[in-house]
Design a protein around this motif. Structure first.
Motif, PDB file in Angstrom:
ATOM      1  N   ALA A 121     -15.706  11.838   4.314  1.00 25.50           N
ATOM      2  CA  ALA A 121     -14.727  12.855   4.023  1.00 25.50           C
ATOM      3  C   ALA A 121     -14.996  14.006   3.181  1.00 25.50           C
ATOM      4  N   GLU A 122     -14.290  15.011   3.420  1.00 38.25           N
ATOM      5  CA  GLU A 122     -14.837  16.244   2.675  1.00 38.25           C
ATOM      6  C   GLU A 122     -14.556  16.244   1.063  1.00 38.25           C
ATOM      7  N   TRP A 123     -13.130  15.884   0.791  1.00 37.35           N
ATOM      8  CA  TRP A 123     -12.639  16.045  -0.503  1.00 37.35           C
ATOM      9  C   TRP A 123     -13.475  15.273  -1.539  1.00 37.35           C
ATOM     10  N   ILE A 146      -1.476   4.692  -8.706  1.00 38.30           N
ATOM     11  CA  ILE A 146      -1.364   5.868  -7.813  1.00 38.30           C
ATOM     12  C   ILE A 146      -2.188   6.832  -8.211  1.00 38.30           C
ATOM     13  N   LEU A 147      -2.690   7.649  -7.422  1.00 40.14           N
ATOM     14  CA  LEU A 147      -3.327   8.854  -7.739  1.00 40.14           C
ATOM     15  C   LEU A 147      -2.462   9.833  -7.793  1.00 40.14           C
ATOM     16  N   GLU A 148      -2.405  10.537  -9.112  1.00 39.74           N
ATOM     17  CA  GLU A 148      -1.094  11.385  -9.177  1.00 39.74           C
ATOM     18  C   GLU A 148      -1.528  12.721  -8.869  1.00 39.74           C
ATOM     19  N   ARG A 198       0.806  -1.299   0.058  1.00 38.04           N
ATOM     20  CA  ARG A 198       0.003  -0.073  -0.031  1.00 38.04           C
ATOM     21  C   ARG A 198       0.861   1.390   0.103  1.00 38.04           C
ATOM     22  N   VAL A 199       0.551   2.247  -0.889  1.00 39.74           N
ATOM     23  CA  VAL A 199       1.281   3.380  -0.686  1.00 39.74           C
ATOM     24  C   VAL A 199       0.834   4.277   0.774  1.00 39.74           C
ATOM     25  N   ILE A 200       1.676   4.946   1.151  1.00 38.93           N
ATOM     26  CA  ILE A 200       1.270   5.628   2.366  1.00 38.93           C
ATOM     27  C   ILE A 200       1.772   7.171   1.841  1.00 38.93           C
ATOM     28  N   ALA A 201       0.764   8.046   1.999  1.00 41.69           N
ATOM     29  CA  ALA A 201       1.121   9.598   1.824  1.00 41.69           C
ATOM     30  C   ALA A 201       1.191  10.200   3.243  1.00 41.69           C
ATOM     31  N   GLY A 202       0.225  10.624   3.600  1.00 40.73           N
ATOM     32  CA  GLY A 202       0.324  11.446   4.983  1.00 40.73           C
ATOM     33  C   GLY A 202       0.095  10.606   6.187  1.00 40.73           C
ATOM     34  N   GLY A 203      -0.369   9.356   5.736  1.00 37.64           N
ATOM     35  CA  GLY A 203      -0.396   8.279   6.944  1.00 37.64           C
ATOM     36  C   GLY A 203      -1.467   8.723   7.911  1.00 37.64           C
ATOM     37  N   GLN A 204      -2.222   9.832   7.813  1.00 37.41           N
ATOM     38  CA  GLN A 204      -3.240  10.042   8.804  1.00 37.41           C
ATOM     39  C   GLN A 204      -4.212   9.556   8.934  1.00 37.41           C
ATOM     40  N   SER A 205      -4.665   8.604   7.903  1.00 35.39           N
ATOM     41  CA  SER A 205      -5.663   7.629   7.909  1.00 35.39           C
ATOM     42  C   SER A 205      -5.245   6.115   7.832  1.00 35.39           C
ATOM     43  N   LEU A 206      -4.165   5.829   7.186  1.00 39.32           N
ATOM     44  CA  LEU A 206      -3.667   4.741   7.222  1.00 39.32           C
ATOM     45  C   LEU A 206      -2.954   4.236   8.429  1.00 39.32           C
ATOM     46  N   VAL A 207      -1.925   4.863   9.042  1.00 43.52           N
ATOM     47  CA  VAL A 207      -1.363   4.667  10.175  1.00 43.52           C
ATOM     48  C   VAL A 207      -2.382   4.663  11.393  1.00 43.52           C
ATOM     49  N   GLY A 256      -1.768  15.085   6.261  1.00 44.53           N
ATOM     50  CA  GLY A 256      -2.873  14.411   5.435  1.00 44.53           C
ATOM     51  C   GLY A 256      -2.972  15.168   4.137  1.00 44.53           C
ATOM     52  N   THR A 257      -3.155  14.336   3.091  1.00 44.35           N
ATOM     53  CA  THR A 257      -3.061  14.959   1.684  1.00 44.35           C
ATOM     54  C   THR A 257      -4.245  14.907   1.054  1.00 44.35           C
ATOM     55  N   ILE A 258      -4.668  15.532   0.058  1.00 37.86           N
ATOM     56  CA  ILE A 258      -5.731  15.470  -0.805  1.00 37.86           C
ATOM     57  C   ILE A 258      -5.989  14.076  -1.526  1.00 37.86           C
TER      58      ILE A 258
HETATM   59  C1  LIG Z   1      -8.729  12.319  14.137  1.00 33.35           C
HETATM   60  C2  LIG Z   1      -9.049  12.267  12.621  1.00 33.35           C
HETATM   61  C3  LIG Z   1      -9.910  12.949  12.443  1.00 33.35           C
HETATM   62  C4  LIG Z   1     -10.120  13.347  10.742  1.00 33.35           C
HETATM   63  N1  LIG Z   1     -10.984  14.061  10.413  1.00 33.35           N
HETATM   64  C5  LIG Z   1     -11.520  14.185   9.023  1.00 33.35           C
HETATM   65  C6  LIG Z   1     -12.336  14.778   8.614  1.00 33.35           C
HETATM   66  O1  LIG Z   1     -13.181  15.382   8.978  1.00 33.35           O
HETATM   67  N2  LIG Z   1     -12.338  15.026   7.247  1.00 33.35           N
HETATM   68  C7  LIG Z   1     -11.745  14.141   6.491  1.00 33.35           C
HETATM   69  O2  LIG Z   1     -11.937  14.544   5.012  1.00 33.35           O
HETATM   70  N3  LIG Z   1     -10.636  13.600   6.713  1.00 33.35           N
HETATM   71  C8  LIG Z   1     -10.692  13.314   8.062  1.00 33.35           C
HETATM   72  N4  LIG Z   1      -9.422  12.773   8.452  1.00 33.35           N
HETATM   73  C9  LIG Z   1      -8.713  12.105   7.569  1.00 33.35           C
HETATM   74  C10 LIG Z   1      -7.612  12.772   7.015  1.00 33.35           C
HETATM   75  O3  LIG Z   1      -8.168  13.902   6.093  1.00 33.35           O
HETATM   76  C11 LIG Z   1      -6.544  11.998   5.961  1.00 33.35           C
HETATM   77  O4  LIG Z   1      -5.444  12.837   6.030  1.00 33.35           O
HETATM   78  C12 LIG Z   1      -6.767  11.609   4.760  1.00 33.35           C
HETATM   79  O5  LIG Z   1      -8.119  10.674   4.785  1.00 33.35           O
HETATM   80  C13 LIG Z   1      -5.861  10.793   4.296  1.00 33.35           C
HETATM   81  O6  LIG Z   1      -4.815  11.251   3.752  1.00 33.35           O
HETATM   82  P1  LIG Z   1      -3.287  10.857   3.988  1.00 33.35           P
HETATM   83  O7  LIG Z   1      -2.513  11.269   3.065  1.00 33.35           O
HETATM   84  O8  LIG Z   1      -3.140  10.727   5.439  1.00 33.35           O
HETATM   85  O9  LIG Z   1      -3.404   9.292   3.492  1.00 33.35           O
HETATM   86  P2  LIG Z   1      -2.850   7.800   4.005  1.00 33.35           P
HETATM   87  O10 LIG Z   1      -3.312   7.653   5.392  1.00 33.35           O
HETATM   88  O11 LIG Z   1      -1.458   7.992   3.759  1.00 33.35           O
HETATM   89  O12 LIG Z   1      -3.494   6.994   3.165  1.00 33.35           O
HETATM   90  C14 LIG Z   1      -4.754   6.510   3.069  1.00 33.35           C
HETATM   91  C15 LIG Z   1      -5.159   5.566   1.989  1.00 33.35           C
HETATM   92  O13 LIG Z   1      -5.066   6.036   0.785  1.00 33.35           O
HETATM   93  C16 LIG Z   1      -4.184   5.203   0.033  1.00 33.35           C
HETATM   94  N5  LIG Z   1      -3.362   6.402  -0.735  1.00 33.35           N
HETATM   95  C17 LIG Z   1      -2.836   7.684  -0.344  1.00 33.35           C
HETATM   96  N6  LIG Z   1      -2.404   8.148  -1.305  1.00 33.35           N
HETATM   97  C18 LIG Z   1      -2.574   7.704  -2.389  1.00 33.35           C
HETATM   98  C19 LIG Z   1      -2.205   7.845  -3.748  1.00 33.35           C
HETATM   99  N7  LIG Z   1      -1.591   9.132  -4.033  1.00 33.35           N
HETATM  100  N8  LIG Z   1      -2.533   7.114  -4.509  1.00 33.35           N
HETATM  101  C20 LIG Z   1      -3.232   5.939  -4.109  1.00 33.35           C
HETATM  102  N9  LIG Z   1      -3.424   5.621  -3.020  1.00 33.35           N
HETATM  103  C21 LIG Z   1      -3.077   6.672  -2.044  1.00 33.35           C
HETATM  104  C22 LIG Z   1      -3.070   4.578   1.050  1.00 33.35           C
HETATM  105  O14 LIG Z   1      -2.441   3.317   0.646  1.00 33.35           O
HETATM  106  C23 LIG Z   1      -4.290   4.260   1.858  1.00 33.35           C
HETATM  107  O15 LIG Z   1      -5.042   3.178   1.755  1.00 33.35           O
HETATM  108  C24 LIG Z   1      -9.457  12.457   9.904  1.00 33.35           C
HETATM  109  C25 LIG Z   1      -8.033  12.054  10.319  1.00 33.35           C
HETATM  110  C26 LIG Z   1      -7.862  11.657  11.664  1.00 33.35           C
HETATM  111  C27 LIG Z   1      -6.827  10.994  12.389  1.00 33.35           C
END
Ligand SMILES: Cc1cc2nc3c(=O)[nH]c(=O)nc-3n(C[C@H](O)[C@H](O)[C@H](O)COP(=O)(O)OP(=O)(O)OC[C@H]3O[C@@H](n4cnc5c(N)ncnc54)[C@H](O)[C@@H]3O)c2cc1C
Ligand code: FES
Ligand code: FES
Lengths: 161, 787, 277
Positions: free
Chosen positions: C123-125, C166-168, C29-38, C110-112
């Motif tokens: 989620a919003e986006w 990968i979502l570019e 799995r790719v990890i971007a911000g990890g804010q959901s994945l971790v 966290g990333t879009i």
């Molecule tokens: C306490 C808390 C509250 C939150 N509240 C909200 C909220 O109100 N609204 C909201 O929208 N979000 C919320 N989030 C989620 C947050 O916005 C995350 O940043 C976002 O959902 C995931 O982005 P990330 O970059 O961290 O992704 P990651 O955690 O790195 O990845 C998430 C998933 O997407 C995949 N992925 C990531 N990037 C790519 C890519 N470029 N191409 C293909 N696959 C990819 C990963 O493999 C994984 O499966 C919250 C998170 C937490 C922990």
């Protein structure tokens, strides 16, 4: 295991870490920087907030490996930081902490609010604290302490505000 | 000689702050002992299931332990003197049956917590799943599968509290109001979860147990009992504790297990609870069901109250007090500060397949307050009067004090009615009423509500004996030691975890000895260095431990004066302690000098006076039934009738806790408690589904109040010193959490009064979620249409 | 809880990342911000065998502004959008949305792209980009492809992203100067995931208007009739409410209960009213 190089509170650190290790556990267990606390490990409580490359981040939601080549600031750092110094004083004077568990992350979050000019009113401060839970104080005194520190910093360095 | 700059009544800044502000606090998980292994528990995924077998993979032997591998552990037993109380034995690791989701079955040891969890996942347990008991009122008399088979039902205890003649009141009533109330199950959720680190000290031949506990001494008693060890071989240390609020004032199976592991293994073992485990297996709280009928006259004067209270207490009782006090306390507190003469409360404490219920700030009182204060408002509405007036008129007057309520609580003093008036003033009631007339531009509905309560604090032996308690936490202790340089150490049996007792207890000694509190250290939380005490809970530490500090300080003061007088060559009656010295008619001698003499130069001591400045004293208040703080809380809410969302616009507390040793800390305690009460009122809930699965496992599901949702909390004080305590102090730690659910529900009721007229909508269940608000509005509208 | 054991690689280019993804022998799995994945790993609801860290790939930070659209690299953070450190095609809508999403310390990482790739129903986006008629650009072993956001998210945590893709970037059309938008997030606690979301975009110059409900028990829900009505600038609240209800009723696969249905209706009403003011 992966070798990482991280700048922690200004010092270069190299360590070999398992990829699953969170930044929080790396700091706490490997670097003995136990001022970074864990309250949930899923991003909600905010107790683990540190600075990564100067921006606040949840250390429970970052892997230590992903911090390779980055800089991290924890509450044990900030020596000579005027904003944290002001906050430490106002938190003390305003009784903005009880058990102290949320406090290090509150200070780091509050510092960021002040530096980003998001501590200009009670409303702004309260919104800015949304991601930091304090179970003890009821927040009133935390908000006051941050407002006072923000004012003080604003006076000293109007450009930083 | 009192010194008001830093003695009683001074808002002295806290000694505790500096370490926390620098990230140098020391919580259990921060303690490093070399070679420590981390522990994870394998917990039951089922609410109710027989355990057929536990199979540990071959490679994991010696790292996974079940009950059979730790034979030294005895089942946790609670006892109660209350007649008819049933007390299940609780094996710390489940043996034949698991009785709630989260019950520990095996414990796994590995170099890191992650690996310990991997290990737990590798263990296979074969279960035979049974029906879960989740509905306490329905299932208390029996269920297909009983939780504790030998009982014949699911009832821990049922009792009645009675006074006067409720049937006569019913006959005399001009107005009768009946309601059901529900306060849902929730968690205490201190920001730091539970944590235990245990190791063996071979040199001292003891096991050292660091635990995030509010009660180190009684934990030692329990460990001795359930590990069959002498107390001298057990040391318990509670270092910095990141919030307690009650759930950490009970013995947990994990504490027993970690101590047993440390005895078994030759390295330290550590368990740091994560949030999921906390929500699953640390003491839950509240979970009350009420059915209340109030009988009143046309003026709203309440003649009698008839109540049925069911407390859903979960699968086991927590040591030492078991599950009994919650319902009993609710029943006795339900009449509140009112002069209601006729009362009956039948109360039931029910076993269910849920996590055990434990104390949490306010214990049985928030539920009782919710029930009575909501009913008072409904009586007022039924007679067409303002709840503020009806509330005050039913309250005890200051001239009637001391007043024993029909629930049996002896209210000692104070002006309860004034607290209602003051609270209304703090919220500017007339302005809110005017605003309501105008209406809000955004269509939201404004409401204001109040709730009052009396808080029994610092209760001593009499109260606990009356409760049938198995241990009687009726006193506290302090050892005070003045060291050779004149600095002072106070060693106390309580535990401070945010209450600031390191500061306030030094203020007392500073007050008595006239020395700077900066010269005083307070040691607590360590059975090694402190005399026996019960710990910090039940709003008791300031009165009890403060009382012990006062006493012991006076013992030392007398000795200082005797030695000082001898050195000043005058009569002890002519000297006094102040400004860090003993002052005589002609000159003074510093406490440091006296301390030097008492330790290093005994040739300077007066004849018959022993060396050392070291004393221990205990304290129990002059009255065993407690001294009562009281308060009225008021809330202003804006309810969005379209979405059911509630914004809390204002909140005020008018309270009286007697003499305040440190007003800054008192206000901090009030505000913290209030926000926890707001959590109960609006956010916090652990629902269970019908199979006994808890549905709030993370902080994303379990909402706690955040700064953004809250107003600043206003406080007004009344001052009625207690007669029965040192300095007139009363306890006050819990009160903040007692009234917010009732005050907010009354405010919501006020806001919704016009919807679905004539009756209006009311929400009688906490947390008051948008879903519940909308359901209440719908219900009221449907009812209005069918009228 | 702690994350399960995992391997970790940090490729230097997007192509390398896609190669790793395509050829991994374990669940990668790719990890971007990890804010959901971790968070998911800490809760042990996700246990990938290999993490491919894309957070620092320069390609995924690229932001380009064209005459009619802006492309935002997948690893642009919520905070960068909030702070307007990147070009904003939406005339303020996206920064406003970003500031209500989670908490600052999460937005900084966290990333879009992560948000879109995960497509959490609340989620919003996904909802906002659907309302803006944005496209996502996916890069995989067999090259690049674009999809409308309305097609990309197919359900709860479900998208058309292939295992080796990968979502570019996201390509977001620029709003005209007289375009209007409305945005309502209903949640009990600041920063929480939404109980109901409504996004309205109307851009008369482009002949475009769209109303989307988020947190809608599935992919973002386009309220088709309401979208048309908004273009007409409705003045009658009852008619508007009726149209919204009709749109929600038609989405029977969402299984809204009364409470949710009402919440979505109110959110949509209020978002539309922001446009009409
Ligand atoms: C306490 C808390 C509250 C939150 N509240 C909200 C909220 O109100 N609204 C909201 O929208 N979000 C919320 N989030 C989620 C947050 O916005 C995350 O940043 C976002 O959902 C995931 O982005 P990330 O970059 O961290 O992704 P990651 O955690 O790195 O990845 C998430 C998933 O997407 C995949 N992925 C990531 N990037 C790519 C890519 N470029 N191409 C293909 N696959 C990819 C990963 O493999 C994984 O499966 C919250 C998170 C937490 C922990
Ligand atoms: S521990 Fe990281 S947010 Fe709670
Ligand atoms: S001071 Fe205890 S959590 Fe904030």
């Amino acid at each position: 295991m992966s070798m990482i190089h991280v700048r922690i509170n200004g010092s270069e650190v190299a360590d070999d870490v398992p990829p699953r290790l969170s930044l929080a556990d790396f700091l706490r267990e490997r670097r003995n920087l136990t001022g970074t606390h864990l309250g949930c490990e899923h991003g909600v409580c905010g107790a683990c907030t540190v600075l990564v490359d100067g921006e606040p981040a949840r250390s429970c939601l970052m892997l230590a490996v992903a911090c390779d080549d980055r800089s991290v600031e924890t509450i044990e750092g900030f020596a000579g930081d005027p904003v944290v110094a002001a906050l430490r004083r106002t938190f003390h004077e305003r009784h903005a902490l009880q058990c102290g568990y949320c406090t290090p992350a509150m200070l780091i979050t509050a510092r960021d609010l002040i530096l980003r000019k998001r501590a200009g009113s009670e409303r702004e401060i309260r919104d800015g604290l949304a991601g930091n839970i304090c179970r003890c104080t009821g927040y009133t005194n935390i908000v006051t302490a941050i407002a006072e520190a923000a004012q003080e910093i604003g006076k000293e360095a109007p450009n930083a505000q | 000689m009192p010194n008001d700059q830093y003695g009683i009544g001074a808002s002295l800044l806290r000694k505790e702050d500096a370490r926390h502000l620098h990230g140098r606090g020391q919580f259990v998980a921060d303690i490093k002992l070399s070679d420590t292994m981390d522990v994870a528990f394998l917990r039951s995924p089922h609410a109710h299931a027989r355990i057929r077998s536990v199979s540990v993979p071959p490679g994991a032997r010696g790292r996974v332990f079940t009950a059979a591998d730790l034979p030294r552990i005895k089942p946790i037993r609670i006892t109660s003197q209350a007649t008819g109380a049933k007390a299940p034995a609780w094996p710390p690791l489940a043996t034949d049956k698991a009785r709630y989701v989260g019950e520990a079955i095996a414990v796994c040891v590995a170099p890191s917590r992650g690996e310990a969890e991997d290990l737990a996942n590798s263990v296979a347990v074969e279960f035979e799943v049974l029906d879960a008991v989740v509905d306490a009122p329905r299932d208390m008399r029996g269920s297909r599968h009983l939780i504790h088979e030998q009982w014949g039902d699911n009832l821990y205890i049922e009792r009645v509290v009675e006074g006067g003649d409720i049937d006569a009141a019913a006959r005399a009533a001009e107005v009768t109001v009946t309601r059901q109330f529900r306060m849902q199950r929730q968690s205490g959720a201190p920001l730091e979860g539970r944590a235990v680190l245990a190791c063996r000290d071979h040199r001292l031949d003891e096991v050292v147990v660091y635990s995030s506990t509010q009660t180190p001494h009684t934990l030692r008693v329990a460990l001795g009992e359930f590990l069959d060890m002498e107390a001298r071989r057990i040391r318990v240390v509670a270092p910095d504790v990141g919030g307690g609020f009650g759930p950490k004032a009970r013995l947990y199976p994990e504490e027993v297990i970690l101590a047993a592991l440390a005895l078994e293994l030759d390295y330290p073992v550590r368990w740091v609870e994560d949030r999921g485990e906390h929500l699953l297996s640390a003491a839950h709280t509240r979970d009350h069901h009420y059915k209340v009928t109030a009988y009143a006259d046309r003026q709203g004067r309440i003649l009698g109250v008839d109540a049925e209270i069911v407390v859903d207490a979960g699968a086991y009782g927590l040591w030492p007090q078991g599950p009994y006090q919650e319902a009993a306390m609710a029943a006795r507190n339900l009449p509140g500060p009112y002069t209601i003469a006729n009362y009956r409360a039948r109360h039931y404490t029910v076993a269910t397949n849920k996590a055990p219920l434990g104390p949490y700030r306010g214990v049985g009182r928030p539920g009782a307050c919710f029930a009575i204060e909501r009913i008072v408002d409904e009586v007022a509405r039924a007679v067409g009067r303002d709840p503020v007036a009806v509330r005050a008129e039913n309250m005890v007057r200051s001239e009637e004090m001391p007043f024993t309520t029909v629930g049996g609580m002896r209210l000692d003093n104070g002006d309860y009615r004034e607290s209602v008036r003051l609270c209304a003033e703090l919220l500017d009631l007339p302005a809110i009423r005017a605003r309501q007339q105008l209406g809000e531009p955004d269509g939201r509905l404004i409401g204001i509500g109040f709730a009052a309560f009396a808080e029994q604090t610092a209760h001593g032996a009499a109260e606990f004996v009356a409760r049938g308690a198995s241990i009687i936490p009726g006193f506290e202790s302090c050892t005070a030691r003045i060291l050779p340089d004149g600095s002072v150490v106070l060693m106390v049996g309580i535990q401070s975890h945010g209450q600031g007792l390191e500061t306030t207890l030094s203020q007392i000694t500073a007050h008595e000895l006239g020395i700077d509190p900066a010269r005083i250290s307070v040691r607590h939380g360590d059975t090694e260095s402190t005399a026996f005490g019960f710990g910090t809970f039940a709003s008791r530490s300031m009165v009890m431990s403060g009382g012990a500090v006062a006493r012991v300080s006076r013992l030392l003061r007398d000795k200082l004066c005797r030695i000082g007088a001898h050195l000043l060559q005058c009569d002890p009656a002519q000297v006094r302690c102040a400004e860090g010295a003993v002052l005589g008619p002609q000159g003074s001698v510093s406490i440091a000098e006296i301390a030097r003499v008492a330790h290093l130069r005994m040739d300077g001591l007066p004849p018959g006076v022993d060396p050392l400045l070291d004393a221990t004293a205990t304290y129990e208040p002059a009255i065993g039934t407690g001294v009562f703080s009281y308060a009225t809380h008021g809330a202003v809410v804006a309810v969005d009738p379209e979405t059911g969302f509630i914004e809390l616009l204002d909140f005020a507390v008018a309270e009286d806790c007697g003499t305040m040793v440190n007003p800054m800390i008192v206000e901090g305690q009030i505000r913290g408690g209030v926000v926890q009460g707001i959590g109960t009122a609006l956010y916090e809930e652990i629902p269970y589904d019908e199979t006994g699965q808890p549905l709030a496992g993370t902080l994303a599901d379990y909402l706690m109040p955040g700064a953004a949702e809250l107003p600043a909390i206003k406080i007004g004080h009344l001052h009625t010193p207690a007669a029965a305590t040192e300095y007139g102090m009363k306890g006050m730690g819990e009160g903040g959490a007692v009234a917010p659910p009732a005050a907010i529900a009354n405010a919501v009721r006020d806001a919704l009064a016009a919807l679905g007229a004539p009756v209006g909508a009311e929400v009688n269940e906490t947390p008051i979620t948008p879903r519940r608000v909308l359901a209440a509005i719908r219900q009221a509208q449907t009812a209005a249409m069918s009228v | 809880m702690k994350a399960p054991a995992v391997d970790y690689l940090r490729p230097r280019t997007l192509t390398e990342a896609v190669d790793l993804l395509a050829h991994a022998s374990v669940e990668a799995r790719v990890i971007a911000g990890g804010q959901s994945l971790v968070a998911m790993m800490n809760l042990r609801v996700a246990s990938p065998g290999l993490l491919i860290d894309i957070a620092r790939l320069p390609e995924l930070h690229a932001v380009a502004s064209y005459s009619d659209a802006v492309t935002l690299g997948a690893c642009v953070t919520h905070a960068a959008i909030e702070d307007r450190r990147v070009a904003d095609p939406s005339r303020g809508l996206m920064p406003r949305v970003a500031s209500t999403l989670a908490y600052r310390a999460i937005r900084t990482r966290g990333t879009i792209g992560g948000s879109l790739a995960l497509s959490d129903p609340a989620a919003e986006w996904p909802a906002v980009l659907a309302a803006l008629d944005a496209e996502v650009v996916l890069y995989g072993s067999s090259g690049r492809r674009s999809l409308k956001c309305t097609e990309f998210t197919t359900g709860i945590f479900q998208t058309k992203l292939a295992q080796n893709e990968i979502l570019e970037s996201a390509r977001v059309p620029k709003l005209s100067p007289d375009a209007r938008y409305g945005y309502v997030k209903l949640c009990r606690k600041s920063g929480e995931f939404a109980s109901a979301l409504a996004v309205v975009v109307t851009d008369p110059r482009r002949g475009y208007s769209r109303v989307v409900s988020g947190a809608a028990n599935g992919s973002p829900l386009v309220l088709a009739d309401t979208s048309r009505l908004v273009a007409e600038g409705p003045r009658d609240p009852d008619a508007l409410r009726g149209t919204i209800s009709g749109d929600l009723d038609r989405a029977s696969d969402r299984h809204f209960d009364d409470f949710q249905r009402n919440l979505h209706t109110v959110a949509a009403m209020r978002a539309v009213q922001q446009v009409l003011v």
